[in-house]
Motif scaffolding. Sequence first.
Motif, PDB file in Angstrom:
ATOM      1  N   THR A 105       0.836  -1.205   0.000  1.00  0.00           N
ATOM      2  CA  THR A 105       0.000   0.000   0.000  1.00  0.00           C
ATOM      3  C   THR A 105       0.867   1.250   0.000  1.00  0.00           C
ATOM      4  O   THR A 105       0.603   2.220  -0.730  1.00  0.00           O
ATOM      5  N   ALA A 106       1.924   1.228   0.821  1.00  0.00           N
ATOM      6  CA  ALA A 106       2.830   2.375   0.892  1.00  0.00           C
ATOM      7  C   ALA A 106       3.511   2.624  -0.448  1.00  0.00           C
ATOM      8  O   ALA A 106       3.588   3.769  -0.921  1.00  0.00           O
ATOM      9  N   ARG A 107       4.002   1.554  -1.071  1.00  0.00           N
ATOM     10  CA  ARG A 107       4.679   1.700  -2.370  1.00  0.00           C
ATOM     11  C   ARG A 107       3.715   2.232  -3.436  1.00  0.00           C
ATOM     12  O   ARG A 107       4.086   3.082  -4.250  1.00  0.00           O
ATOM     13  N   GLN A 108       2.497   1.718  -3.419  1.00  0.00           N
ATOM     14  CA  GLN A 108       1.510   2.180  -4.398  1.00  0.00           C
ATOM     15  C   GLN A 108       1.204   3.661  -4.214  1.00  0.00           C
ATOM     16  O   GLN A 108       1.101   4.416  -5.202  1.00  0.00           O
ATOM     17  N   THR A 109       1.086   4.088  -2.964  1.00  0.00           N
ATOM     18  CA  THR A 109       0.848   5.508  -2.673  1.00  0.00           C
ATOM     19  C   THR A 109       1.970   6.365  -3.236  1.00  0.00           C
ATOM     20  O   THR A 109       1.730   7.376  -3.918  1.00  0.00           O
ATOM     21  N   LEU A 110       3.209   5.967  -2.957  1.00  0.00           N
ATOM     22  CA  LEU A 110       4.354   6.758  -3.418  1.00  0.00           C
ATOM     23  C   LEU A 110       4.475   6.753  -4.933  1.00  0.00           C
ATOM     24  O   LEU A 110       4.837   7.765  -5.543  1.00  0.00           O
ATOM     25  N   ARG A 111       4.151   5.632  -5.567  1.00  0.00           N
ATOM     26  CA  ARG A 111       4.219   5.575  -7.036  1.00  0.00           C
ATOM     27  C   ARG A 111       3.175   6.485  -7.677  1.00  0.00           C
ATOM     28  O   ARG A 111       3.450   7.167  -8.671  1.00  0.00           O
ATOM     29  N   ILE A 112       1.969   6.481  -7.118  1.00  0.00           N
ATOM     30  CA  ILE A 112       0.914   7.354  -7.652  1.00  0.00           C
ATOM     31  C   ILE A 112       1.326   8.812  -7.539  1.00  0.00           C
ATOM     32  O   ILE A 112       1.194   9.599  -8.494  1.00  0.00           O
ATOM     33  N   GLU A 113       1.845   9.189  -6.374  1.00  0.00           N
ATOM     34  CA  GLU A 113       2.238  10.584  -6.162  1.00  0.00           C
ATOM     35  C   GLU A 113       3.452  10.950  -7.009  1.00  0.00           C
ATOM     36  O   GLU A 113       3.534  12.067  -7.546  1.00  0.00           O
ATOM     37  N   ALA A 114       4.411  10.023  -7.129  1.00  0.00           N
ATOM     38  CA  ALA A 114       5.595  10.296  -7.950  1.00  0.00           C
ATOM     39  C   ALA A 114       5.206  10.502  -9.412  1.00  0.00           C
ATOM     40  O   ALA A 114       5.728  11.406 -10.083  1.00  0.00           O
ATOM     41  N   LYS A 115       4.301   9.681  -9.914  1.00  0.00           N
ATOM     42  CA  LYS A 115       3.841   9.836 -11.305  1.00  0.00           C
ATOM     43  C   LYS A 115       3.157  11.185 -11.499  1.00  0.00           C
ATOM     44  O   LYS A 115       3.388  11.876 -12.511  1.00  0.00           O
ATOM     45  N   ALA A 116       2.327  11.572 -10.517  1.00  0.00           N
ATOM     46  CA  ALA A 116       1.638  12.866 -10.614  1.00  0.00           C
ATOM     47  C   ALA A 116       2.631  14.022 -10.600  1.00  0.00           C
ATOM     48  O   ALA A 116       2.452  15.023 -11.310  1.00  0.00           O
ATOM     49  N   LEU A 117       3.692  13.901  -9.798  1.00  0.00           N
ATOM     50  CA  LEU A 117       4.711  14.952  -9.753  1.00  0.00           C
ATOM     51  C   LEU A 117       5.459  15.060 -11.081  1.00  0.00           C
ATOM     52  O   LEU A 117       5.778  16.168 -11.534  1.00  0.00           O
ATOM     53  N   GLU A 118       5.762  13.926 -11.697  1.00  0.00           N
ATOM     54  CA  GLU A 118       6.417  13.948 -13.008  1.00  0.00           C
ATOM     55  C   GLU A 118       5.534  14.655 -14.034  1.00  0.00           C
ATOM     56  O   GLU A 118       6.000  15.463 -14.836  1.00  0.00           O
ATOM     57  N   GLN A 119       4.242  14.347 -14.001  1.00  0.00           N
ATOM     58  CA  GLN A 119       3.312  14.977 -14.939  1.00  0.00           C
ATOM     59  C   GLN A 119       3.196  16.478 -14.666  1.00  0.00           C
ATOM     60  O   GLN A 119       3.101  17.278 -15.611  1.00  0.00           O
ATOM     61  N   LEU A 120       3.223  16.856 -13.382  1.00  0.00           N
ATOM     62  CA  LEU A 120       3.165  18.276 -13.034  1.00  0.00           C
ATOM     63  C   LEU A 120       4.395  19.007 -13.560  1.00  0.00           C
ATOM     64  O   LEU A 120       4.284  20.110 -14.113  1.00  0.00           O
ATOM     65  N   ALA A 121       5.565  18.392 -13.391  1.00  0.00           N
ATOM     66  CA  ALA A 121       6.801  19.016 -13.883  1.00  0.00           C
ATOM     67  C   ALA A 121       6.742  19.234 -15.391  1.00  0.00           C
ATOM     68  O   ALA A 121       7.153  20.286 -15.902  1.00  0.00           O
ATOM     69  N   ASP A 122       6.218  18.249 -16.107  1.00  0.00           N
ATOM     70  CA  ASP A 122       6.122  18.365 -17.568  1.00  0.00           C
ATOM     71  C   ASP A 122       5.118  19.433 -17.994  1.00  0.00           C
ATOM     72  O   ASP A 122       5.195  19.951 -19.115  1.00  0.00           O
ATOM     73  N   SER A 123       4.157  19.750 -17.119  1.00  0.00           N
ATOM     74  CA  SER A 123       3.103  20.705 -17.486  1.00  0.00           C
ATOM     75  C   SER A 123       3.484  22.158 -17.247  1.00  0.00           C
ATOM     76  O   SER A 123       2.772  23.069 -17.679  1.00  0.00           O
ATOM     77  N   ILE A 124       4.592  22.400 -16.555  1.00  0.00           N
ATOM     78  CA  ILE A 124       4.997  23.778 -16.253  1.00  0.00           C
ATOM     79  C   ILE A 124       5.260  24.519 -17.555  1.00  0.00           C
ATOM     80  O   ILE A 124       6.063  24.077 -18.392  1.00  0.00           O
TER      81      ILE A 124
END
Length: 324
Positions: free
Chosen positions: A10-29
């Motif tokens: 569960t912890a790993r899944q949480t971090l992966r979801i958030e990490a993916k969202a952060l990557e997408q946010l960085a690309d959207s700047i």
Amino acid sequence: MKYSSPVSETARQTLRIEAKALEQLADSIGEDFTTCVEAIYRRGDRLIVTGVGKTALVAQKIVATLNSTGTPAFFLHAGDAIHGDIGMVQPSDLVLVLSRSGETAEIDVLSLLVKNMGNTLIAMTSKRDSTLARRAQYLLLTPFEREADPNELAPTTSTTLQMAMGDALATSLLALRGFTPADFAKFHPGGSLGKQLYLKVGDLYPRNQRPLVYPDTPLLDTLYEMTSKCLGATAVVNRTGERLVGIITDGDLRRMLNRHTDLTDIRAEDMMTTSPKSVIDTDLAVAAVTRLREDSISQLIVTDEAGAYLGFVHLHDFMREGMV
């Protein structure tokens, strides 16, 4: 083998979801972000940051980061704002409103108030077509696919993105201002980070006693100076100007005793180590800590720029300052 359990997965899944969202946010700047940062920088006025619920907590962190990096900022709870605290907003202030949906009741009222007051409104929201986004002059978009909790309800991914966007805002403004380590130290004088940037050796050594002998000082007098000044060492200086010529440590004493059986005529110059390790009083304390670590020693002699002996700094001085 990687450890696995329902909890760890569960912890790993949480971090992966958030990490993916952060990557997408960085690309959207892009242009929206740039124009917003430049507007805040050009205006140079206060930035009021507000939210409700979890976003209010994120807003407080963003305010703390902005203030510590040179951008004047204040926190205003959205609920309190619509019940009188809106009076703290001055005509020149910019107002950054955080809201995941951009549609909550408090945010709807507050954004309308800010717009009617004529203040610059900045929206940080995940919904480009929300009421908050449409009312704002500037938009910091934080879109995401899903919250990271198993039920996709608790603010997790959304608040992570808001926190990261706040950091990006602060660091971009910092870069525009040319904010330096010395500037950072002015805002953090009480912490160990700040001390690394402003605390000097000269601020520390006067706390310690100042053991001193001359090259011709007899052995017994040298021993007394070393033991009475509580440092286990003494500087050796010349008699004119007290310029540093050597140091005597307990190690020097042991080596001398191994070499000599007759101690009658032993003088300080017979025991001392020439060219001792030293620092200048104007050196940063953090540089002295680095010297201690590199040389695996516990103390350094302090001199002025001309080489005159001033005193000692000890490992314990840096420990008291929280630097070790």
